[in-house]
Design an enzyme around this catalytic site. Sequence first.
Site, PDB file in Angstrom:
ATOM      1  N   SER A 100       0.795  -1.222   0.000  1.00 22.17           N
ATOM      2  CA  SER A 100       0.000   0.000   0.000  1.00 22.17           C
ATOM      3  C   SER A 100       0.831   1.276   0.000  1.00 22.17           C
ATOM      4  O   SER A 100       1.582   1.514  -0.940  1.00 22.17           O
ATOM      5  CB  SER A 100      -0.942  -0.051   1.197  1.00 22.17           C
ATOM      6  OG  SER A 100      -1.822   1.029   1.149  1.00 22.17           O
ATOM      7  N   HIS A 101       0.725   2.050   1.068  1.00 23.61           N
ATOM      8  CA  HIS A 101       1.369   3.356   1.095  1.00 23.61           C
ATOM      9  C   HIS A 101       2.848   3.267   1.474  1.00 23.61           C
ATOM     10  O   HIS A 101       3.525   4.293   1.516  1.00 23.61           O
ATOM     11  CB  HIS A 101       0.645   4.258   2.106  1.00 23.61           C
ATOM     12  CG  HIS A 101       0.741   3.749   3.512  1.00 23.61           C
ATOM     13  ND1 HIS A 101       0.012   2.678   3.966  1.00 23.61           N
ATOM     14  CD2 HIS A 101       1.508   4.155   4.551  1.00 23.61           C
ATOM     15  CE1 HIS A 101       0.320   2.458   5.240  1.00 23.61           C
ATOM     16  NE2 HIS A 101       1.222   3.341   5.612  1.00 23.61           N
ATOM     17  N   ASP A 139      -2.776   6.401  -3.486  1.00 19.54           N
ATOM     18  CA  ASP A 139      -1.583   5.766  -2.910  1.00 19.54           C
ATOM     19  C   ASP A 139      -1.150   4.533  -3.710  1.00 19.54           C
ATOM     20  O   ASP A 139      -1.649   4.286  -4.808  1.00 19.54           O
ATOM     21  CB  ASP A 139      -1.816   5.411  -1.430  1.00 19.54           C
ATOM     22  CG  ASP A 139      -2.717   4.196  -1.248  1.00 19.54           C
ATOM     23  OD1 ASP A 139      -3.578   3.963  -2.114  1.00 19.54           O
ATOM     24  OD2 ASP A 139      -2.566   3.475  -0.240  1.00 19.54           O
ATOM     25  N   ASP A 154      -1.671   1.324  -3.678  1.00 17.70           N
ATOM     26  CA  ASP A 154      -2.659   0.368  -4.180  1.00 17.70           C
ATOM     27  C   ASP A 154      -3.991   1.046  -4.513  1.00 17.70           C
ATOM     28  O   ASP A 154      -4.999   0.366  -4.723  1.00 17.70           O
ATOM     29  CB  ASP A 154      -2.863  -0.776  -3.180  1.00 17.70           C
ATOM     30  CG  ASP A 154      -3.301  -0.287  -1.805  1.00 17.70           C
ATOM     31  OD1 ASP A 154      -3.085   0.891  -1.494  1.00 17.70           O
ATOM     32  OD2 ASP A 154      -3.876  -1.090  -1.053  1.00 17.70           O
ATOM     33  N   ASP A 169      -6.182   2.719  -2.894  1.00 19.21           N
ATOM     34  CA  ASP A 169      -7.363   2.731  -2.028  1.00 19.21           C
ATOM     35  C   ASP A 169      -7.455   4.026  -1.212  1.00 19.21           C
ATOM     36  O   ASP A 169      -8.497   4.320  -0.646  1.00 19.21           O
ATOM     37  CB  ASP A 169      -7.433   1.489  -1.129  1.00 19.21           C
ATOM     38  CG  ASP A 169      -6.227   1.314  -0.236  1.00 19.21           C
ATOM     39  OD1 ASP A 169      -5.243   2.075  -0.387  1.00 19.21           O
ATOM     40  OD2 ASP A 169      -6.243   0.396   0.614  1.00 19.21           O
ATOM     41  N   ARG A 170      -6.373   4.816  -1.171  1.00 15.56           N
ATOM     42  CA  ARG A 170      -6.435   6.086  -0.447  1.00 15.56           C
ATOM     43  C   ARG A 170      -6.627   7.244  -1.422  1.00 15.56           C
ATOM     44  O   ARG A 170      -6.287   7.131  -2.599  1.00 15.56           O
ATOM     45  CB  ARG A 170      -5.130   6.335   0.307  1.00 15.56           C
ATOM     46  CG  ARG A 170      -4.857   5.329   1.382  1.00 15.56           C
ATOM     47  CD  ARG A 170      -3.668   5.800   2.204  1.00 15.56           C
ATOM     48  NE  ARG A 170      -3.360   4.814   3.231  1.00 15.56           N
ATOM     49  CZ  ARG A 170      -2.656   5.085   4.314  1.00 15.56           C
ATOM     50  NH1 ARG A 170      -2.158   6.302   4.496  1.00 15.56           N
ATOM     51  NH2 ARG A 170      -2.423   4.146   5.212  1.00 15.56           N
ATOM     52  N   LYS A 192     -11.524   0.550   1.018  1.00 16.16           N
ATOM     53  CA  LYS A 192     -11.554   1.973   0.721  1.00 16.16           C
ATOM     54  C   LYS A 192     -11.171   2.144  -0.744  1.00 16.16           C
ATOM     55  O   LYS A 192     -10.579   1.247  -1.338  1.00 16.16           O
ATOM     56  CB  LYS A 192     -10.654   2.764   1.662  1.00 16.16           C
ATOM     57  CG  LYS A 192      -9.201   2.311   1.754  1.00 16.16           C
ATOM     58  CD  LYS A 192      -8.506   3.067   2.886  1.00 16.16           C
ATOM     59  CE  LYS A 192      -7.024   2.782   2.966  1.00 16.16           C
ATOM     60  NZ  LYS A 192      -6.735   1.625   3.843  1.00 16.16           N
ATOM     61  N   ARG A 239       1.562   7.071  16.587  1.00 17.65           N
ATOM     62  CA  ARG A 239       0.668   8.045  15.974  1.00 17.65           C
ATOM     63  C   ARG A 239      -0.089   8.759  17.101  1.00 17.65           C
ATOM     64  O   ARG A 239      -0.664   8.111  17.985  1.00 17.65           O
ATOM     65  CB  ARG A 239      -0.340   7.365  15.060  1.00 17.65           C
ATOM     66  CG  ARG A 239       0.301   6.544  13.944  1.00 17.65           C
ATOM     67  CD  ARG A 239      -0.684   6.343  12.799  1.00 17.65           C
ATOM     68  NE  ARG A 239      -0.298   5.304  11.865  1.00 17.65           N
ATOM     69  CZ  ARG A 239       0.665   5.413  10.937  1.00 17.65           C
ATOM     70  NH1 ARG A 239       1.371   6.523  10.848  1.00 17.65           N
ATOM     71  NH2 ARG A 239       0.924   4.407  10.112  1.00 17.65           N
TER      72      ARG A 239
HETATM   73  C1  VG1 Z   1      -2.549   2.734   8.532  1.00 17.47           C
HETATM   74  C2  VG1 Z   1      -3.696   3.695   8.763  1.00 17.47           C
HETATM   75  C3  VG1 Z   1      -5.013   2.955   8.751  1.00 17.47           C
HETATM   76  C4  VG1 Z   1      -5.145   2.185   7.431  1.00 17.47           C
HETATM   77  C5  VG1 Z   1      -3.939   1.295   7.231  1.00 17.47           C
HETATM   78  C6  VG1 Z   1      -3.951   0.605   5.887  1.00 17.47           C
HETATM   79  O1  VG1 Z   1      -2.507   1.786   9.565  1.00 17.47           O
HETATM   80  O2  VG1 Z   1      -3.536   4.389   9.969  1.00 17.47           O
HETATM   81  O3  VG1 Z   1      -6.063   3.870   8.916  1.00 17.47           O
HETATM   82  O4  VG1 Z   1      -6.314   1.409   7.425  1.00 17.47           O
HETATM   83  O5  VG1 Z   1      -2.741   2.059   7.305  1.00 17.47           O
HETATM   84  O6  VG1 Z   1      -3.995   1.541   4.848  1.00 17.47           O
HETATM   85  P1  VG1 Z   1      -1.494   1.892  10.827  1.00 17.47           P
HETATM   86  O7  VG1 Z   1      -1.707   0.636  11.623  1.00 17.47           O
HETATM   87  O8  VG1 Z   1      -0.112   2.019  10.258  1.00 17.47           O
HETATM   88  O9  VG1 Z   1      -1.884   3.133  11.542  1.00 17.47           O
HETATM   89  V1  VG1 Z   1      -3.289   1.130   3.375  1.00 17.47           V
HETATM   90  O10 VG1 Z   1      -3.761   2.257   2.265  1.00 17.47           O
HETATM   91  O11 VG1 Z   1      -1.648   1.180   3.793  1.00 17.47           O
HETATM   92  O12 VG1 Z   1      -3.715  -0.396   3.092  1.00 17.47           O
HETATM   93 CO    CO Z   2      -3.437   1.716   0.400  1.00 13.18          CO
END
Ligand code: VG1
Ligand code: CO
Length: 543
Positions: free
Chosen positions: A113-114, A277, A279, A281-282, A376, A496
């Site tokens: 993902s991100h 992002d 993948d 989804d953001r 998302k 966080r």
């Molecule tokens: C983070 C975000 C959370 C989101 C998750 C996956 O998780 O805070 O809101 O659902 O990433 O997003 P964490 O545990 O690092 O706070 V994605 O777009 O990386 O799948």
């Molecule tokens: Co993502």
Amino acid sequence: MSIVSRSSQPFEGQKPGTSGLRKKVSVFLQPNYLENFVQALFDTLPDAQGKTLVVGGDGRFHNRDAIQTILRMAAAHGYRRVLVGHGGILSTPAASCVIRKHRAEGGIILSASHNPGGPDGDFGIKYNIESGGPAPEKITDAVFTRSQAITRYRTSDAAPIDIDRLGMQRLEQTDIEVIDPVADYAALMRECFDFDAIRRLFASGFRIRCDTMHAVGGPYAKAILEGELGAPPGSVVNAVPLEDFGGLHPDPNPANADDLMRHMAGPDAPDLGAATDGDADRNMIVGRGFAIAPSDSLALLAAHARLVPRYRAGLAGIARSMPTSTAADRVADALGVACYETPTGWKFFGNLLDAGKATLCGEESYGTGSDHVREKDGLWAILFWLNILAATGASVESLMREHWARFGRNYYSRHDYEGVDSTAADRLMAALRARLPTLSGQVFDGRRIVLADDFAYTDPVDGSRAERQGVRLVFDDGARIVFRLSGTGTEGATLRVYLEQYEADPQRHDIATQTALAPLAGIAGQLAQIASQLRRDRPTVVT
Ligand code: VG1
Ligand code: CO
């Protein structure tokens, strides 16, 4: 070709976090690492005979090799059919859409993902169930347990599948169908939104800059925004998915998408700026010189949902993750619908969506979505904004200001302390938890704490419990501070700190966010002893 069983040994730590198993690429490149995890998954799932599996990823480094490994193992486990995205590409929301539309048993999504990509970056894998949503903890916990006992895995010694050729191929007894990754998703978007109105908007000269950050969103945004809706060519930038995202950090926030922020601040800024992002989804939404906070975006979409064909009849309810601001709660109140508060991570929205209790969901981390899929969805959110802009003729900034004038403004910010020492981070959280029983009633900087707890959630549909989801402090004026550790990072720990403060008075809606929240940030630092515990005098990322 034949099905073979190979011996292996368990790896430590194959425990999925907030969203799947994420590790450094170097960890995933260890022989048998991916195979073990996939075997643990297949051992956990019911028998694959006669079933359909969806496979795709965000195109990052190792995506293509990992897909071949999974196709061979899926064939060895007897799946009747595997749908795989052309070139190995499927955005997370598109994978969710394909699983639902083709009534697959589930899907494997390869993405971190991100998180940054490339050979020195991160890789990830997650499983989505037949609803199209991320596997619930009951399944991910079982996969982890099983991963600790793997001694063999089953695969095929067949040659690789040509994933760049659309259509059917055969691997053992399994039909492998290479599909257009965009088609099903685009068809769903056409059903959700008023494409004619958006087409007219672009025809009238409206301009968008959509930055897909060299990640998987590019092909989707190109096909839909430029191809179907008539946004001028070049409206979608950084549109070719690259294995290292072109060195960008595909996490759409004002810090990482600084190029987009610069364009949106310039004298010739387009009407709407957006980014997705790794993948896809953001989403981040930006007006001319005006960034929208994700929590505000959720609230605004909810307030205007009836302008969008799919939501014409109204919303059943709204769901937000606990650290997300309470701006959406005010809209739910006004609409007379329920607002659910869930732990962080999209998997907690699944039951609410399936049961028809919630229609829109969102997280403060640039995630918004609805019951159209079970993830998302970045481009969906951008189209939602476009649909509202087309229907109202207003600007991004004026829409947001009108929203604040009506509902009040929830000043909101997240302060991340990335890559800190894990032991120190655990100690900080433990110290906070230990103080919880005595915090209620205490006054800090003129504000009294009325609730201090470690957030726990009971799913209203299946009664499952999630505990220790973050330390939450609520003050008598509605302000909130939340502390939690990230479950997606791959290096050390990330603390966080989420800050929120409500302001009803429209005369006070123009304060710089960090200025408005500085007193709360001070209280958070003091309460958690962040500077001394983490040896950091400021956060690494402020969004
Ligand atoms: C983070 C975000 C959370 C989101 C998750 C996956 O998780 O805070 O809101 O659902 O990433 O997003 P964490 O545990 O690092 O706070 V994605 O777009 O990386 O799948
Ligand atoms: Co993502």
